[in-house]
Design a protein around this motif. Sequence first.
Motif, short mmCIF file in Angstrom:
data_model
loop_
_atom_site.label_atom_id
_atom_site.label_comp_id
_atom_site.label_asym_id
_atom_site.label_seq_id
_atom_site.Cartn_x
_atom_site.Cartn_y
_atom_site.Cartn_z
N GLU A 1 -7.55 13.55 -7.08
CA GLU A 1 -7.25 13.89 -6.09
C GLU A 1 -6.56 12.37 -5.74
O GLU A 1 -7.29 11.40 -6.40
CB GLU A 1 -7.71 13.99 -4.97
N VAL A 2 -5.05 12.10 -5.21
CA VAL A 2 -4.75 10.87 -5.11
C VAL A 2 -4.56 10.41 -3.50
O VAL A 2 -4.24 11.81 -2.91
CB VAL A 2 -3.23 10.86 -5.71
N GLU A 3 -5.34 9.75 -2.56
CA GLU A 3 -4.70 9.43 -2.27
C GLU A 3 -3.81 8.00 -1.30
O GLU A 3 -4.18 6.56 -2.02
CB GLU A 3 -6.12 8.67 -1.04
N ILE A 4 -2.61 8.57 -1.00
CA ILE A 4 -1.99 6.82 -0.77
C ILE A 4 -1.81 6.05 0.48
O ILE A 4 -1.45 6.96 1.53
CB ILE A 4 -0.34 8.30 -0.94
N ASN A 5 -1.34 4.85 0.32
CA ASN A 5 -1.63 4.60 1.23
C ASN A 5 -0.17 4.49 1.98
O ASN A 5 1.24 4.10 1.72
CB ASN A 5 -1.62 2.86 0.69
N VAL B 1 0.53 1.35 -3.09
CA VAL B 1 -0.46 2.07 -3.62
C VAL B 1 -1.66 3.00 -3.13
O VAL B 1 -1.40 3.59 -2.29
CB VAL B 1 -1.74 0.98 -2.62
N ALA B 2 -1.93 3.41 -4.08
CA ALA B 2 -2.47 4.52 -3.91
C ALA B 2 -4.40 4.28 -5.02
O ALA B 2 -4.67 3.73 -5.71
CB ALA B 2 -2.02 5.95 -4.95
N VAL B 3 -5.78 5.29 -4.56
CA VAL B 3 -6.73 5.76 -4.88
C VAL B 3 -6.98 6.73 -5.71
O VAL B 3 -6.50 7.82 -4.91
CB VAL B 3 -7.02 5.45 -4.11
N LEU B 4 -7.40 6.50 -6.30
CA LEU B 4 -7.56 7.70 -7.83
C LEU B 4 -8.66 8.32 -8.01
O LEU B 4 -9.64 7.93 -8.34
CB LEU B 4 -6.47 7.77 -9.24
N ASP B 5 -9.38 9.39 -6.84
CA ASP B 5 -10.73 10.32 -7.48
C ASP B 5 -10.28 10.97 -8.84
O ASP B 5 -10.07 11.43 -9.30
CB ASP B 5 -10.96 10.99 -6.61
N THR B 6 -11.30 9.80 -10.12
CA THR B 6 -11.01 9.96 -11.35
C THR B 6 -11.78 11.58 -10.96
O THR B 6 -12.01 12.08 -12.71
CB THR B 6 -11.93 9.31 -11.96
#
Length: 105
Positions: free
Chosen positions: A98-102, A89-94
């Motif tokens: 920037e990508v925050e990877i779990n 799972v990753a969260v992308l700041d559009t």
Amino acid sequence: AEVMICHDSPDGGTQAVQDIINIPPHMSMWSEAGLRYAREGREMMNQAYAIVDPVLFIHGHYHVGDYREDHDRRHRFLSLNLDGLPDNVAVLDTDTLEVEINREY
């Protein structure tokens, strides 16, 4: 487009994916038909990637968690792992891309 989110991956993405691609066919757990299907999909993805030239490319398919960026961060690749495992799972700041990877499950 700055971001491509796809099932398949182009060649030259992350090292973990390239290691899987480079397994000799006689050592692979996949059938010849399965390997051919993956190769054909990758060839199409190579063409799409070359045309779009995204800053960030995110994919699954090989289901191995890995991340790579080139030296000037012009091209970044994120391979997502299997469901239920770290790096799936990753969260992308559009705004910033920037990508925050779990890293945990």
